[in-house]
Design a protein around this motif. Structure first.
Motif, short mmCIF file in Angstrom:
data_model
loop_
_atom_site.label_atom_id
_atom_site.label_comp_id
_atom_site.label_asym_id
_atom_site.label_seq_id
_atom_site.Cartn_x
_atom_site.Cartn_y
_atom_site.Cartn_z
N GLU A 76 -15.09 -53.69 -11.19
CA GLU A 76 -15.19 -55.15 -11.33
C GLU A 76 -16.14 -55.49 -12.46
OE1 GLU A 76 -16.30 -59.09 -8.71
OE2 GLU A 76 -15.43 -57.36 -7.68
N MET A 77 -15.73 -56.46 -13.26
CA MET A 77 -16.56 -56.90 -14.37
C MET A 77 -17.29 -58.18 -13.97
SD MET A 77 -15.71 -57.65 -18.37
CE MET A 77 -15.01 -59.27 -18.16
N LYS A 78 -18.58 -58.21 -14.24
CA LYS A 78 -19.38 -59.40 -13.98
C LYS A 78 -19.46 -60.26 -15.24
CE LYS A 78 -21.33 -59.17 -10.12
NZ LYS A 78 -20.99 -59.87 -8.94
N GLU A 79 -20.04 -61.43 -15.12
CA GLU A 79 -20.10 -62.41 -16.20
C GLU A 79 -20.80 -61.89 -17.46
OE1 GLU A 79 -21.51 -63.17 -13.04
OE2 GLU A 79 -19.53 -63.84 -12.36
N ASP A 80 -21.75 -60.98 -17.30
CA ASP A 80 -22.50 -60.45 -18.45
C ASP A 80 -21.81 -59.26 -19.11
OD1 ASP A 80 -22.92 -58.43 -16.62
OD2 ASP A 80 -25.10 -58.41 -16.84
N SER A 81 -20.54 -59.02 -18.78
CA SER A 81 -19.73 -57.92 -19.31
C SER A 81 -20.15 -56.55 -18.78
CB SER A 81 -19.73 -57.89 -20.84
OG SER A 81 -19.18 -59.07 -21.35
N THR A 82 -20.92 -56.52 -17.72
CA THR A 82 -21.24 -55.26 -17.05
C THR A 82 -20.12 -54.95 -16.07
OG1 THR A 82 -23.63 -55.63 -17.22
CG2 THR A 82 -22.89 -54.07 -15.53
N TRP A 83 -19.64 -53.71 -16.15
CA TRP A 83 -18.63 -53.23 -15.23
C TRP A 83 -19.33 -52.46 -14.11
CZ3 TRP A 83 -13.46 -54.29 -15.67
CH2 TRP A 83 -13.03 -54.81 -16.89
N TYR A 84 -18.92 -52.71 -12.88
CA TYR A 84 -19.37 -51.96 -11.71
C TYR A 84 -18.22 -51.07 -11.30
CZ TYR A 84 -23.39 -55.00 -11.50
OH TYR A 84 -24.55 -55.66 -11.80
N TYR A 85 -18.52 -49.81 -11.02
CA TYR A 85 -17.44 -48.88 -10.70
C TYR A 85 -17.77 -48.03 -9.48
CZ TYR A 85 -20.25 -45.05 -12.58
OH TYR A 85 -21.25 -44.14 -12.78
N PHE A 86 -16.71 -47.55 -8.85
CA PHE A 86 -16.78 -46.55 -7.79
C PHE A 86 -15.69 -45.53 -8.10
CE2 PHE A 86 -15.00 -45.70 -3.31
CZ PHE A 86 -15.60 -44.47 -3.22
N LEU A 87 -16.11 -44.30 -8.30
CA LEU A 87 -15.23 -43.20 -8.67
C LEU A 87 -15.40 -42.08 -7.66
CD1 LEU A 87 -13.90 -41.83 -11.59
CD2 LEU A 87 -16.02 -40.59 -11.32
N THR A 88 -14.32 -41.40 -7.34
CA THR A 88 -14.44 -40.17 -6.55
C THR A 88 -14.18 -39.00 -7.48
OG1 THR A 88 -12.12 -40.22 -5.84
CG2 THR A 88 -13.75 -41.23 -4.37
N ARG A 89 -14.88 -37.91 -7.18
CA ARG A 89 -14.75 -36.72 -8.01
C ARG A 89 -14.78 -35.49 -7.11
NH1 ARG A 89 -19.31 -33.83 -9.11
NH2 ARG A 89 -21.33 -34.75 -8.78
N PRO A 90 -14.29 -34.36 -7.64
CA PRO A 90 -14.27 -33.15 -6.82
C PRO A 90 -15.67 -32.57 -6.63
CG PRO A 90 -13.52 -32.67 -9.04
CD PRO A 90 -13.72 -34.17 -8.96
N VAL A 91 -15.77 -31.72 -5.63
CA VAL A 91 -17.01 -31.03 -5.33
C VAL A 91 -16.76 -29.54 -5.50
CG1 VAL A 91 -18.72 -30.49 -3.57
CG2 VAL A 91 -17.74 -32.78 -3.69
N ALA A 92 -17.22 -29.00 -6.61
CA ALA A 92 -17.07 -27.56 -6.92
C ALA A 92 -15.65 -27.12 -6.57
CB ALA A 92 -18.14 -26.77 -6.21
N ASN A 93 -15.53 -26.07 -5.78
CA ASN A 93 -14.21 -25.57 -5.37
C ASN A 93 -13.89 -25.94 -3.93
OD1 ASN A 93 -13.65 -24.36 -7.84
ND2 ASN A 93 -14.86 -22.57 -7.32
N LEU A 94 -14.58 -26.91 -3.40
CA LEU A 94 -14.38 -27.33 -2.01
C LEU A 94 -13.35 -28.45 -1.96
CD1 LEU A 94 -18.17 -27.46 -1.02
CD2 LEU A 94 -16.56 -25.57 -0.69
N GLN A 95 -12.08 -28.10 -1.84
CA GLN A 95 -11.02 -29.09 -1.93
C GLN A 95 -11.02 -30.10 -0.79
OE1 GLN A 95 -7.38 -26.95 -2.46
NE2 GLN A 95 -8.00 -26.15 -4.44
N VAL A 96 -11.63 -29.79 0.32
CA VAL A 96 -11.63 -30.71 1.46
C VAL A 96 -12.67 -31.82 1.27
CG1 VAL A 96 -13.27 -29.42 2.91
CG2 VAL A 96 -11.48 -30.80 3.98
N PHE A 97 -13.61 -31.64 0.34
CA PHE A 97 -14.67 -32.62 0.14
C PHE A 97 -14.58 -33.28 -1.23
CE2 PHE A 97 -16.68 -29.65 3.21
CZ PHE A 97 -16.89 -30.55 4.24
N GLN A 98 -15.14 -34.48 -1.29
CA GLN A 98 -15.28 -35.22 -2.55
C GLN A 98 -16.67 -35.82 -2.58
OE1 GLN A 98 -12.20 -38.18 -2.34
NE2 GLN A 98 -10.63 -36.77 -3.02
N ARG A 99 -17.04 -36.31 -3.75
CA ARG A 99 -18.29 -37.02 -3.91
C ARG A 99 -17.95 -38.38 -4.50
NH1 ARG A 99 -23.42 -35.51 -4.15
NH2 ARG A 99 -23.08 -33.31 -4.58
N GLY A 100 -18.64 -39.41 -4.04
CA GLY A 100 -18.49 -40.73 -4.62
C GLY A 100 -19.59 -40.99 -5.63
N VAL A 101 -19.22 -41.67 -6.72
CA VAL A 101 -20.17 -42.05 -7.76
C VAL A 101 -20.07 -43.56 -7.92
CG1 VAL A 101 -20.89 -41.73 -10.15
CG2 VAL A 101 -19.77 -39.85 -8.93
#
Length: 180
Positions: A76-101
């Motif tokens: 989501e972009m706010k009025e000051d042109s700052t974008w807020y994000y939520f991304l998921t990414r992998p965790v090493a070789n552990l396919q059952v888990f993810q990490r949120g950023v």
């Protein structure tokens, strides 16, 4: 006339999606490009790259190959042109888990290249349903309040920052607190 058609296309695209959905702002190809550009900040460095060279175009293929393992969940972009994000990414070789950023950035005008990039928090290793729920909560709180300080004690939601790791905005990496 082209401007009217482009405006109509943008409005029709946006009307189908909520304001915090990536598709509200970008088509699928743009989403992939933006996600890949964000990955240059949050992913492990490509082989033979370091924290400075990881942004070079010669490593683009490395990030594109890893794109299926990353998902830009909220944006989501706010009025000051700052974008807020939520991304998921992998965790090493552990396919059952993810990490949120969860964090913020700005976009260079006329491009999908982030700058002023920051990871505000990272979740612990979680199963997909948990990372999506907790990451969405943290995303919502960050975009509404601009900070997450009161949630830092919630170790089931936030692994970093903590007493051992803080985010260094100069190199865009989590670093041990004793090196700050």
């Amino acid at each position: 006339m082209k401007q009217i058609i482009a405006l109509f296309a943008l409005l029709s695209l946006a009307s189908c999606h909520k304001k915090d959905e990536v598709a509200y702002y970008f088509n699928e190809a743009q989403q992939d490009t933006l996600t890949t550009n964000i990955m240059t900040f949050v992913a492990e460095n490509p082989p033979f790259a370091n924290d400075i060279t990881r942004f070079q175009a010669k490593y683009n293929n490395y990030y594109w190959m890893r794109l299926p393992f990353y998902k830009l969940v909220k944006l989501e972009m706010k009025e000051d042109s700052t974008w807020y994000y939520f991304l998921t990414r992998p965790v090493a070789n552990l396919q059952v888990f993810q990490r949120g950023v969860v964090g913020t950035f700005k976009l260079k005008p006329g491009s999908l290249k982030p700058y002023d990039f920051k990871e505000v928090v990272n979740t612990p290793h979680l199963k997909e349903a948990d990372v999506l729920e907790r990451g969405a909560f943290l995303f919502r709180e960050l975009k509404n309040n601009g900070k997450l300080n009161e949630y830092l004690v919630m170790k089931d939601y936030i692994q970093w920052p903590d007493s051992t790791l803080l985010y260094n905005e100069n190199i865009n990496r989590w670093v041990p607190t004793h090196k700050l």
